[in-house]
Design an enzyme around this catalytic site. Structure first.
Site, PDB file in Angstrom:
ATOM      1  CD  GLU A  57      -2.871   1.010   2.434  1.00 40.32           C
ATOM      2  OE1 GLU A  57      -2.883  -0.034   3.116  1.00 40.32           O
ATOM      3  OE2 GLU A  57      -3.711   1.912   2.547  1.00 40.32           O
ATOM      4  CG  ASN A 212      -9.183  -1.885   1.077  1.00 36.80           C
ATOM      5  OD1 ASN A 212      -8.731  -3.019   1.216  1.00 36.80           O
ATOM      6  ND2 ASN A 212      -9.143  -0.984   2.052  1.00 36.80           N
ATOM      7  CD  GLU A 213     -10.175  -3.162   5.591  1.00 37.05           C
ATOM      8  OE1 GLU A 213     -10.259  -2.108   6.246  1.00 37.05           O
ATOM      9  OE2 GLU A 213      -9.459  -4.109   5.935  1.00 37.05           O
ATOM     10  CE1 TYR A 285      -3.172  -6.461   8.428  1.00 37.35           C
ATOM     11  CE2 TYR A 285      -5.474  -5.859   8.134  1.00 37.35           C
ATOM     12  CZ  TYR A 285      -4.155  -5.853   7.689  1.00 37.35           C
ATOM     13  OH  TYR A 285      -3.835  -5.249   6.504  1.00 37.35           O
ATOM     14  CD  GLU A 348      -5.712  -4.875   3.633  1.00 34.80           C
ATOM     15  OE1 GLU A 348      -5.678  -4.575   4.847  1.00 34.80           O
ATOM     16  OE2 GLU A 348      -6.150  -4.109   2.752  1.00 34.80           O
ATOM     17  CD  GLN A 398       0.409  -2.483   3.740  1.00 34.31           C
ATOM     18  OE1 GLN A 398       1.133  -1.878   2.963  1.00 34.31           O
ATOM     19  NE2 GLN A 398      -0.736  -1.969   4.193  1.00 34.31           N
TER      20      GLN A 398
HETATM   21  O1  AHR Z   1      -2.940  -2.698   6.084  1.00 31.07           O
HETATM   22  C1  AHR Z   1      -3.327  -1.539   6.738  1.00 31.07           C
HETATM   23  C2  AHR Z   1      -4.805  -1.239   6.570  1.00 31.07           C
HETATM   24  O2  AHR Z   1      -5.552  -2.254   7.180  1.00 31.07           O
HETATM   25  C3  AHR Z   1      -5.327  -1.202   5.171  1.00 31.07           C
HETATM   26  O3  AHR Z   1      -5.124   0.011   4.549  1.00 31.07           O
HETATM   27  C4  AHR Z   1      -6.785  -1.487   5.340  1.00 31.07           C
HETATM   28  O4  AHR Z   1      -7.349  -2.119   4.223  1.00 31.07           O
HETATM   29  C5  AHR Z   1      -6.828  -2.347   6.589  1.00 31.07           C
HETATM   30  O5  AHR Z   1      -7.789  -1.935   7.482  1.00 31.07           O
END
Ligand code: AHR
Length: 549
Positions: A57, A212-213, A285, A348, A398
């Site tokens: 990103e 995205n999201e 995450y 992600e 990332q």
């Molecule tokens: O990876 C960091 C952020 O996490 C990204 O920009 C977003 O898509 C997610 O919430």
């Protein structure tokens, strides 16, 4: 709370054990406390190489300083792109890179990143409010645009995956971005603009993300509103004989309600509408290590280094939730997409620790990756492989200088993290046939917020390619090695090679000062006994066992 682990100084002094130092001699089956059965006659599906994908990103030090150093830079580069990075990516056969976001994607105007670099506008980056020192990550010079990104991918040997902007640009911009990338040489005005940047032939970008999201930074849409937008953005896009692969932006974690509502709306008038998609994504995450004490996004995070034993286990368990999420989303998608045309894409994933360990002050969301993160990488890749029939792509978050990075790069320094070693060790799985694997091991007990808790004692995945079986295993125990008996059902193991990543401290990590504190593990070749194979898998380790059959 459990006691703290080593200090940072301790970690820097860590001498990581290599495979050669491990006790891997075959033992008698009786010594084993655990057992792995690889069932080579029970295929799951081909492991998509794209499971080993990356995410870059325009955030913090990912693009500027990480990937892009500029053509005039004293840092070794190829057309402005950090050479050390592409060399390393080639070495691990990086299959795909997602760009430009993340949240950044829905504020990015691709037209800002084309044409002569000196004439490109400077724009406010989506992440400006994170208040880093003045840098391109606050005010984007747009030096790294579409052509630079595709060249980066080409140098690395990866497919480009572009996430489109649906929050702040109209659908016309989306298909014109496709036109800029893919229209045949000399045909359109945009093809000519591309040619002016030195790219006469189409860039052939196949993977396109639709935002995205969308439930958050991507537009605060409801699932239904997003489905409507997605139909509009994909209703007409020129393909130029390329089979475009659209990826719908999906839920966070295990939010299957989002998935159900999205697919219900998408297919309400036309059931076949799901077939427009190649993939449906969700993000997960591993971040909450509070042991149930907090659900606050910031409060619940733990430190990247110097974490407690409890936080160590909690992070692995957070990562382990991926398995249930995959099953839940897949089942829900099947309610609408009966023959499972649409693949799951986890575009992600990774660990997200408390800030404060970034290598440079401009590295927003930068963090140190330790042995613990390497275990998380191993167990997550194993999870994807056990679901090889479902997962079309996954992208660790990332690539460099951000979250669970494979690289840390600043100025002329570029190092790999323990995550990189896991990706390198697991490479043999790419494109191989995943096979069912049964693991039996005693669970590992620990204290969670003063209460007894446990995590599985061993987990992994296996794949077969011709006469080679690759088995990868994670031993999460912070204290105990696992004596493991390994059998390949339906074949005789004739040879065995083992590599094991571990280190003295759970938060051992590489740094610019000690780039090989956690080195790539060496290989041993234990003799294969008539009664099979018993290996000692050290505590807190990731192992790859390559067996000839
Ligand atoms: O990876 C960091 C952020 O996490 C990204 O920009 C977003 O898509 C997610 O919430």
């Amino acid at each position: 709370m459990a006691h703290g682990l080593s200090t940072r100084r301790d970690f820097l002094q860590t001498v990581a054990a290599t495979g050669a130092a491990l006790a891997l001699a075959p033992r008698t089956a009786r010594a084993a406390d655990s057992r792995v059965d690889v069932l080579i006659d029970e295929p799951i599906g081909t492991i998509a190489p794209e499971v080993y994908g990356h995410f870059a990103e325009n955030l913090g030090g990912v693009v500027y300083d990480g990937i892009w150093v500029g053509e005039g830079s004293p840092v070794a580069n190829v057309g402005g792109i950090r050479k050390a990075l592409v060399d390393r990516l080639k070495a691990i056969k990086a299959p795909v890179v997602r760009w430009p976001g993340g949240c950044f994607a829905d504020s990015y105007d691709w037209q800002d990143g084309i044409g002569p670099r000196a004439e490109r506008p400077t724009r406010t980056n989506f992440w400006v409010n994170t208040k880093v020192p003045p840098s391109p990550s606050q005010y984007d010079p747009n030096a790294f645009g579409t052509v630079e990104f595709v060249r980066f991918c080409r140098l690395a040997g990866a497919e480009p995956y572009i996430a489109g902007n649906i929050r702040s640009l109209p659908a016309r911009d989306f298909y014109q971005w496709v036109e800029f990338c893919n229209s045949p040489a000399g045909t359109t005005t945009l093809a000519k603009k591309r040619e002016a940047e030195g790219e006469r032939d189409p860039l052939n970008v196949m993977y396109w993300g639709i935002g995205n999201e969308p439930w958050g930074c991507g537009g605060d849409f409801s699932a239904e509103d997003y489905a409507t937008e997605l139909k509009r953005y994909t209703a007409w896009v020129p393909s130029y004989d390329l089979h475009l692969r659209y990826i719908a932006a999906g839920a966070s974690d295990g939010d299957v309600e989002w998935t159900r509502r999205f697919f219900a709306k998408l297919t309400a008038e036309n059931r076949g509408m799901a077939r427009r998609l190649w993939g449906f994504s969700f993000h997960h995450y591993a971040t909450n290590v509070s042991g149930g004490r907090s659900n606050d996004w910031n409060e619940s995070k733990g430190p990247a280094v110097g974490f407690t034993t409890e936080q160590y286990y909690e992070l692995l368990k957070e990562g382990d939730r991926m398995d249930a999420f995959i099953n839940a989303h897949w089942l829900t998608m099947g309610e609408f997409d009966r023959d499972h045309h649409v693949k799951l894409v986890v575009d992600e994933w990774g660990s997200w620790h408390r800030p404060g360990t970034q290598a440079a002050p401009t590295d927003t969301l930068g963090q140190i990756s330790t042995l613990r993160d390497a275990l998380l990488a191993g167990l997550t890749l194993d999870t994807f492989q056990r679901h090889a029939d479902k997962i079309g792509m996954a992208n660790i978050a990332q690539l460099v200088n951000c979250l669970q990075s494979l690289f840390v790069a600043h100025g002329d320094r570029c190092i790999v993290t323990p995550n990189y070693h896991v990706f390198e060790m697991y490479m043999d799985h790419m494109g191989a046939e995943a096979v069912r694997t049964l693991v039996a091991a005693p669970t590992v007990p620990y204290q969670r917020n003063g209460q007894p808790a446990s995590i599985w004692g061993l987990a992994g995945s296996a794949s077969r390619r011709d006469r080679t079986v690759t088995l990868t295993l994670v031993n999460p125990s912070a204290t105990d090695a696992r004596e493991t008996e390994i059998a390949v059902r339906g074949a005789r193991v004739t040879s065995c090679r083992v590599r094991t990543l571990t280190a003295d401290a759970l938060d051992a990590h590489n740094s610019f000062e000690q780039p090989d504190a956690v080195p790539a593990p060496g290989e041993t070749a234990p003799a294969v006994g008539a009664s099979g194979l018993v290996l000692t898998l050290p505590r807190a380790s990731v192992s790859r066992i390559t067996m000839g059959i």
